[in-house]
Design a protein around this motif. Sequence first.
Motif, PDB file in Angstrom:
ATOM      1  N   SER A   1       0.834  -1.205   0.000  1.00  0.00           N
ATOM      2  CA  SER A   1       0.000   0.000   0.000  1.00  0.00           C
ATOM      3  C   SER A   1       0.869   1.256   0.000  1.00  0.00           C
ATOM      4  CB  SER A   1      -0.963  -0.018   1.181  1.00  0.00           C
ATOM      5  OG  SER A   1      -0.235   0.108   2.371  1.00  0.00           O
ATOM      6  N   LEU A   2       2.075   1.141   0.598  1.00  0.00           N
ATOM      7  CA  LEU A   2       2.989   2.280   0.584  1.00  0.00           C
ATOM      8  C   LEU A   2       3.397   2.655  -0.832  1.00  0.00           C
ATOM      9  CD1 LEU A   2       5.578   1.595   3.414  1.00  0.00           C
ATOM     10  CD2 LEU A   2       3.966   3.493   3.258  1.00  0.00           C
ATOM     11  N   TYR A   3       3.486   1.630  -1.673  1.00  0.00           N
ATOM     12  CA  TYR A   3       3.964   1.880  -3.035  1.00  0.00           C
ATOM     13  C   TYR A   3       2.828   1.891  -4.057  1.00  0.00           C
ATOM     14  CZ  TYR A   3       8.540   1.386  -1.074  1.00  0.00           C
ATOM     15  OH  TYR A   3       9.645   1.580  -0.318  1.00  0.00           O
ATOM     16  N   GLY A   4       1.635   2.015  -3.555  1.00  0.00           N
ATOM     17  CA  GLY A   4       0.501   2.077  -4.464  1.00  0.00           C
ATOM     18  C   GLY A   4      -0.025   0.699  -4.852  1.00  0.00           C
ATOM     19  N   GLY A   5       0.788  -0.319  -4.643  1.00  0.00           N
ATOM     20  CA  GLY A   5       0.336  -1.706  -4.786  1.00  0.00           C
ATOM     21  C   GLY A   5       0.105  -2.183  -6.201  1.00  0.00           C
ATOM     22  N   ALA A   6       0.271  -1.312  -7.189  1.00  0.00           N
ATOM     23  CA  ALA A   6      -0.176  -1.679  -8.535  1.00  0.00           C
ATOM     24  C   ALA A   6       0.589  -2.831  -9.179  1.00  0.00           C
ATOM     25  CB  ALA A   6      -0.084  -0.441  -9.432  1.00  0.00           C
ATOM     26  N   HIS A   7       1.908  -2.845  -9.033  1.00  0.00           N
ATOM     27  CA  HIS A   7       2.674  -3.766  -9.887  1.00  0.00           C
ATOM     28  C   HIS A   7       3.285  -4.959  -9.154  1.00  0.00           C
ATOM     29  CE1 HIS A   7       2.284  -0.415 -12.572  1.00  0.00           C
ATOM     30  NE2 HIS A   7       2.889   0.340 -11.683  1.00  0.00           N
TER      31      HIS A   7
END
Length: 250
Positions: A243-249
Amino acid sequence: MLQLQNVSKQFGDKEVLSDISLSIQTGEIVSLLGKSGSGKTTLLKIILGLVKMDNGKILFNEDNVSKVPMEKRGFNIVFQDYALFPHLNAYDNIRYGLKNKKGSITEQEIQEYIDFLELQPHLTKRIHELSGGQKQRVALARTLVTKPKILLLDEPLSALDGVIKESIKERIKTIAKEFKLTTILVTHDPEEAMTMSDKILIINDGKVSQFGTPEDIMQRPQNEFVRSFILKQLEMKRQSILSLYGGAHV
Ligand SMILES: Nc1ncnc2c1ncn2[C@@H]1O[C@H](COP(=O)(O)OP(=O)(O)O)[C@@H](O)[C@H]1O
Ligand SMILES: [Mg+2]
């Protein structure tokens, strides 16, 4: 090889450990993983010879050492609070355990441990002048210079964080592998156990919940406790990083 066979311990009416059995090969790192109060420190002290078990056996290289007193077992421990002597400097703390063991280690060997743990610049400092990571390394050196046959570590990383924690982790692994020193470490942190150990003994309420490699535990959790306590915590940690890194990839 260290073998525990059906080790049990009661304090008053409370059964703190029941029927603990496991085998540890020379040079392995084994974690004792469980919640606070599950009996981890008690088990470490029983292996050391500081606490007497009620039932069971401890074999070291096939010898029954169950009744051998602590000083003669030849194992050694780093306690959770390090238990360093505040009135001595770092160097005298390191040498302290050798007081009654003249000739068992040369000054050159002591210096090698000091260099390996990068303690040279801190030797004349008093304990209160050291950081958490430096205290931990002094405690580790003080134990290692006694050349223990088994190294016992009680929550060695719990007071440390970030980069310091990672560097101590790597040092412990290097020590175990380079010196082929059997190492048993207590932790309540599943991630620590997973990244440090050859094998993990998961203890729940004084009983063995699962004993296996990190891979075994991840892929073949044997019961609900392992799934809900251990694997869930790891998953939660992974999610919070994502979630800290946006979680996208990831
Ligand atoms: N010397 C003692 N006397 C009585 N009870 C103890 C003693 N040492 C530990 N206990 C109890 O045994 C249980 C296990 O303690 P411990 O081995 O320290 O757990 P952990 O290290 O997993 O947190 C706890 O309930 C603790 O209160
Ligand atoms: Mg404990």
